[in-house]
Design an enzyme around this catalytic site. Structure first.
Site, PDB file in Angstrom:
ATOM      1  N   CYS A 133      51.569  23.344  23.835  1.00 46.14           N
ATOM      2  CA  CYS A 133      52.903  23.913  24.412  1.00 46.14           C
ATOM      3  C   CYS A 133      52.580  25.604  24.051  1.00 46.14           C
ATOM      4  O   CYS A 133      52.136  25.920  22.396  1.00 46.14           O
ATOM      5  CB  CYS A 133      54.023  23.866  23.200  1.00 46.14           C
ATOM      6  SG  CYS A 133      55.404  24.421  23.129  1.00 46.14           S
ATOM      7  N   HIS A 163      51.434  18.756  34.543  1.00 48.96           N
ATOM      8  CA  HIS A 163      51.943  20.010  35.549  1.00 48.96           C
ATOM      9  C   HIS A 163      52.063  19.686  36.589  1.00 48.96           C
ATOM     10  O   HIS A 163      50.794  19.310  37.447  1.00 48.96           O
ATOM     11  CB  HIS A 163      52.064  22.102  34.971  1.00 48.96           C
ATOM     12  CG  HIS A 163      52.565  22.378  33.810  1.00 48.96           C
ATOM     13  ND1 HIS A 163      53.999  22.360  33.911  1.00 48.96           N
ATOM     14  CD2 HIS A 163      52.128  22.384  32.769  1.00 48.96           C
ATOM     15  CE1 HIS A 163      53.814  22.749  32.137  1.00 48.96           C
ATOM     16  NE2 HIS A 163      52.513  22.786  31.359  1.00 48.96           N
ATOM     17  N   GLU A 194      60.974  20.009  32.285  1.00 49.47           N
ATOM     18  CA  GLU A 194      60.465  19.539  31.001  1.00 49.47           C
ATOM     19  C   GLU A 194      60.142  18.430  30.682  1.00 49.47           C
ATOM     20  O   GLU A 194      60.945  18.126  30.395  1.00 49.47           O
ATOM     21  CB  GLU A 194      59.780  20.245  29.355  1.00 49.47           C
ATOM     22  CG  GLU A 194      59.726  22.269  29.297  1.00 49.47           C
ATOM     23  CD  GLU A 194      58.922  21.900  28.410  1.00 49.47           C
ATOM     24  OE1 GLU A 194      58.846  21.433  27.348  1.00 49.47           O
ATOM     25  OE2 GLU A 194      59.383  23.449  28.166  1.00 49.47           O
ATOM     26  N   CYS A 240      59.289  27.961  29.522  1.00 51.48           N
ATOM     27  CA  CYS A 240      58.383  26.902  29.388  1.00 51.48           C
ATOM     28  C   CYS A 240      56.345  27.669  29.354  1.00 51.48           C
ATOM     29  O   CYS A 240      56.917  28.687  30.766  1.00 51.48           O
ATOM     30  CB  CYS A 240      57.623  26.072  30.156  1.00 51.48           C
ATOM     31  SG  CYS A 240      56.341  24.704  30.095  1.00 51.48           S
ATOM     32  N   GLY A 249      54.238  25.598  31.604  1.00 55.97           N
ATOM     33  CA  GLY A 249      54.739  26.152  32.754  1.00 55.97           C
ATOM     34  C   GLY A 249      54.213  27.188  33.861  1.00 55.97           C
ATOM     35  O   GLY A 249      54.476  27.461  34.342  1.00 55.97           O
TER      36      GLY A 249
HETATM   37  N1  LIG Z   1      57.275  19.426  27.269  1.00 54.11           N
HETATM   38  C1  LIG Z   1      55.700  19.918  27.000  1.00 54.11           C
HETATM   39  C2  LIG Z   1      55.524  20.408  26.151  1.00 54.11           C
HETATM   40  C3  LIG Z   1      56.326  21.284  25.791  1.00 54.11           C
HETATM   41  C4  LIG Z   1      55.997  22.848  26.886  1.00 54.11           C
HETATM   42  C5  LIG Z   1      56.856  24.267  26.921  1.00 54.11           C
HETATM   43  N2  LIG Z   1      57.426  24.402  25.609  1.00 54.11           N
HETATM   44  C6  LIG Z   1      55.835  25.128  26.581  1.00 54.11           C
HETATM   45  O1  LIG Z   1      56.605  26.288  26.430  1.00 54.11           O
HETATM   46  O2  LIG Z   1      54.196  25.203  26.947  1.00 54.11           O
HETATM   47  C7  LIG Z   1      55.295  18.600  27.364  1.00 54.11           C
HETATM   48  O3  LIG Z   1      55.420  17.324  27.268  1.00 54.11           O
HETATM   49  O4  LIG Z   1      53.665  18.596  28.279  1.00 54.11           O
END
Ligand SMILES: N[C@H](CCC[C@H](N)C(=O)O)C(=O)O
Length: 276
Positions: free
Chosen positions: A72, A158, A206, A215, A218
């Protein structure tokens, strides 16, 4: 249970100093993240003892639905700030290594004067371009009946669309794409509007959370996708504007390491009853 609430450009987290991965269960994480019945957050981050002595800590992330992602980006900036604030001897050094489920990540925390906020730079590890996908969505208007995506691995999965639909379409196709059978582990879906070679406007649906204000992984995926399509330059800084704020991202090469720089901020400390 004591906790600290942090946010990284609006992607918000409940951070808990923990001893075991099991200190907060997936069910408890989902309750804590509920914005009505709980504290409210996009995720819970457990700050755990490192497995290797020369690392500062190990990060375990739980999404708002209780699922456990590998990494994350906004969350690790918040965790790095937390450790720098609460254990400065460990976290306020220049290069601090944290363990994540996607491997080690190095952080540098530039504490702002009020020590509630910081500009944090993170070595985000390799950004791997996985290839093109064309996914069919039955029942969508013709222009979105098929969606072209570029799969990108940032430690977590992603898929990036370089076309930007309306908010209403994103709300409909985001969850359908994030849970599409093409992604056995699910995927975070980025909708990028590449304005020019150094500026991308991005919204991410997400995995395990839904539409977030930002994100970090992301943003790395979107820059990697833009570079792979020749719309940005490998190794050059790209500003990624998300609804909650901006990040600066460098992706050195296809499969090469990425770097992310952006703010993190402490919001409040608290104590919560996690019950049985
Ligand atoms: N929902 C993402 C994890 C959090 C990623 C995001 N909050 C970031 O800042 O990279 C997943 O399941 O891969």
């Amino acid at each position: 249970m004591d906790f600290d609430k942090y946010q990284g450009i609006g992607n918000d987290f409940i951070i808990v100093d923990a001893q075991s991965d099991h200190d907060v269960s997936p069910e408890q994480a989902a309750q804590l993240c509920d914005r009505r019945f709980g504290i409210g957050a996009d995720g819970v981050i457990l700050v755990l003892p490192p497995r290797e002595a020369n690392h500062a800590a190990r990060m375990r992330v739980l999404n708002a639905d209780g699922s456990i992602p590998e990494m994350c980006g906004n969350g690790i900036r918040c965790m790095a700030l937390h450790v720098a604030r609460t254990r400065p001897a460990v976290g306020a050094q220049h290069q601090v290594v944290y363990e994540t489920d996607a491997g080690p990540r190095t952080c540098a925390v530039g504490l702002t004067p009020d020590a509630l906020g910081a500009d944090v730079t993170v070595g985000m590890g390799p950004v791997r371009i996985l290839g093109d996908l064309r996914l069919g969505l039955t029942g969508e208007p013709s222009e979105w009946a098929e969606v072209d995506l570029l799969g990108v691995d940032v430690g977590n999965p992603h898929a990036v669309s370089l076309r930007r639909p309306s908010a209403a379409i994103i709300d409909r196709i985001g969850p359908r794409l994030a849970t599409h059978e093409a992604f056995p582990e699910g995927a975070n879906i980025g909708f990028a509007d590449v304005k020019d070679r150094s500026f991308i406007d991005l919204v991410v649906w997400e995995r395990g959370v839904g539409l977030t204000l930002a994100c970090g992984t992301g943003a790395c995926a979107a820059v990697g996708a833009a570079c792979a399509r020749g719309l940005a330059s490998w190794g050059e800084p790209v500003t990624v504007k998300l609804p909650g704020g901006q990040l600066t991202i460098w992706v050195t090469a296809e499969g090469g390491p990425a770097r992310m720089r952006g703010p993190a901020r402490h919001v409040f400390s608290g104590r919560v009853d996690v019950g049985g």
